[in-house]
Design an enzyme around this catalytic site. Structure first.
Site, short mmCIF file in Angstrom:
data_model
loop_
_atom_site.label_atom_id
_atom_site.label_comp_id
_atom_site.label_asym_id
_atom_site.label_seq_id
_atom_site.Cartn_x
_atom_site.Cartn_y
_atom_site.Cartn_z
N TYR A 283 43.00 28.61 28.44
CA TYR A 283 42.69 27.97 27.16
C TYR A 283 43.16 28.84 26.00
CZ TYR A 283 39.84 24.94 30.04
OH TYR A 283 39.42 24.06 31.00
N CYS A 284 43.11 30.13 26.18
CA CYS A 284 43.50 31.04 25.12
C CYS A 284 44.08 32.30 25.75
CB CYS A 284 42.29 31.40 24.26
SG CYS A 284 42.67 32.41 22.84
N PRO A 285 45.35 32.61 25.54
CA PRO A 285 46.24 32.06 24.52
C PRO A 285 46.84 30.70 24.85
CG PRO A 285 47.35 33.80 25.72
CD PRO A 285 45.95 33.77 26.23
#
Lengths: 76, 377
Positions: free
Chosen positions: A13-15
């Site tokens: 999801y992140c990055p």
């Protein structure tokens, strides 16, 4: 196939898959293929959109069992 | 068993303390030894640099003596590793010592590399080191108005930092009565204002409300300091009076020099945190090549997983749990409000509207961090 780099961005999801690609493409050689594995269906549109903008090549996109495989080639 | 931890940042420190508590009996009996090698005798609270840049923390608040953060029984040495001899299960340090190990954990971190983008280092303000954060603080003090552009490289440490500094700058200029003379312009590498979709859904309307303009699909290619223009890989450009940058990062040079991973990122298994192809070598924190945030909380949760697993390897002969990709990030939404994002490999974040209470908790965490580094929180 030996000259293909895999980014396993499933569950990233992140990055996120596109950010992973932006970081990875710096490390790749011109002509090298990069396959991004993503569980986010948005990758199927946002990655080709970016690839087009920065003038690399979108080789293809395939969905297998809920995982999108986006294949790009570094061209410059 | 000889456990060697390389790197005295958040990941290495929490892991060392976690292991020392779990293996206190084995340490006392001499059956186990924990050695921590670091490049510095001081430990920096890196998230504090964001506050330093806007005058909300002082430089001395960022540091503690590393030795004082460690549990008794940990053999701590300020002597950075220069050679990883993984085939021999040993490392060689700058001081010339050779340390053998049964289990190695690598937590050497990352470094900002603004010099990789032409013109970026000399024409922008940054806050990823004490020196540059102080320089940015002084530049902001002298700034009397104009267009402020926030731009970044990829990958960067702390994925919330671009949003945080933008909203904090808004409040900073508001506090100085300069809002009518300042135009804030935010750029971002992908097609929305943050990589986390739910965070972007909150942040874009917030920017609209505050009059902060933004431009997406903007990867910095070069900065022309003479013309005060930033150009992007995508063909865009924007002018600026003050450029704030979040530089791209690389892993540490020693990782690259030893051939452990391209650009200093070590190929790492996403759940057991093994270095690929090495069953007795683990990697944590920024040093991994995992597709998750380079953030202190990532190092923290990975260290807790590894602490439990390495202790189980000593006591049971095998690890007992997997890292689930957990990350927790505060998001400052200005100088007096904040929210947070918590997520893992399976669950996306669902950030709540910012509140003063969460901001106060973040300020409290800035102090509680030292308990966290000790492995108590």
């Amino acid at each position: 196939m030996s000259n293909r780099r895999i980014i396993d961005a499933r569950g990233s999801y992140c990055p996120g898959p596109l950010m992973e690609l932006i970081a990875t493409i710096k490390m790749a050689a011109v002509g090298e293929e990069i396959e991004i594995l993503s569980t986010d269906k948005g990758s199927a549109t946002e990655i080709p959109e970016w690839i087009h903008k920065v003038k690399h090549e979108h080789v293809g996109t395939e969905e297998k069992s809920g995982i999108w495989h986006v294949l790009v080639r570094k061209t410059h | 068993m000889k456990i060697l931890i390389v790197g005295g940042g958040m990941g290495g420190t929490i892991l060392a303390n976690n292991l020392a508590r779990r293996l206190s009996n084995e340490l006392r009996s001499g059956k186990t030894r924990i050695t921590l090698l670091s490049a510095s005798e001081r430990h920096m609270y890196q998230p504090g640099l964001l506050y330093l840049a806007v005058g909300r923390m002082m430089p001395d608040e960022l540091y503690r003596d590393q030795a004082g953060l460690l549990e008794p029984g940990i053999d701590f040495q300020v002597d950075p590793v220069e050679e990883f001899r993984l085939d021999k299960n040993e490392v060689k340090t700058k001081g010339g010592k050779v340390h053998g190990y049964d289990v190695l954990a690598i937590a050497t971190g990352s470094r900002p590399t603004p010099e990789e983008i032409p013109g970026l280092a000399e024409n922008s303000e940054q806050f990823y080191t004490e020196e540059t954060a102080l320089k940015m603080f002084n530049r902001l003090r002298r700034f009397e108005g104009g267009k402020v552009v926030v731009a970044m490289g990829v990958p960067h440490k702390c994925p919330m930092a671009p949003l945080e500094i933008t909203f904090m700058l808004y409040d900073y200029f508001k506090g100085r009565g300069l809002l009518d003379k300042v135009k804030l312009h935010y750029t971002y590498p992908i097609g929305r204002v943050h990589t986390l979709e739910n965070v972007a859904k909150w942040a874009a309307p917030e920017m609209d409300r505050l009059g902060i303009s933004y431009e997406t699909l903007f990867n910095v290619k070069e900065v022309d300091g003479a013309k005060r223009v930033v150009r992007s890989e995508e063909g865009g450009e924007t002018d600026y009076d003050l450029l704030i940058s979040i530089p791209a990062h690389r892993g540490m040079e020693v990782i690259e020099k030893n051939g452990l991973g391209q650009r200093g990122w070590i190929p790492t298994h996403r759940t057991n945190l093994n270095m690929e192809g090495r069953s007795n070598v683990f990697v944590l924190g920024d040093t991994t090549n995992l597709p998750i945030s380079k953030a202190g909380s990532t190092a923290h949760f990975e260290a807790e997983t590894l602490g439990e697993n390495i202790a189980a390897m000593v006591k049971l002969g095998a690890p007992v749990r997997e890292y689930d990709g957990k990350v927790f990030c505060f998001i400052e939404a200005g100088l007096d409000r904040a929210t947070y994002a918590m997520f893992d490999y399976q669950n996306p974040p669902q950030p709540k509207p910012p509140t003063k209470a969460i901001h106060w908790f973040k300020l409290a965490y800035n102090k509680l961090y030292w308990a966290s580094a000790r492995g108590l929180l």
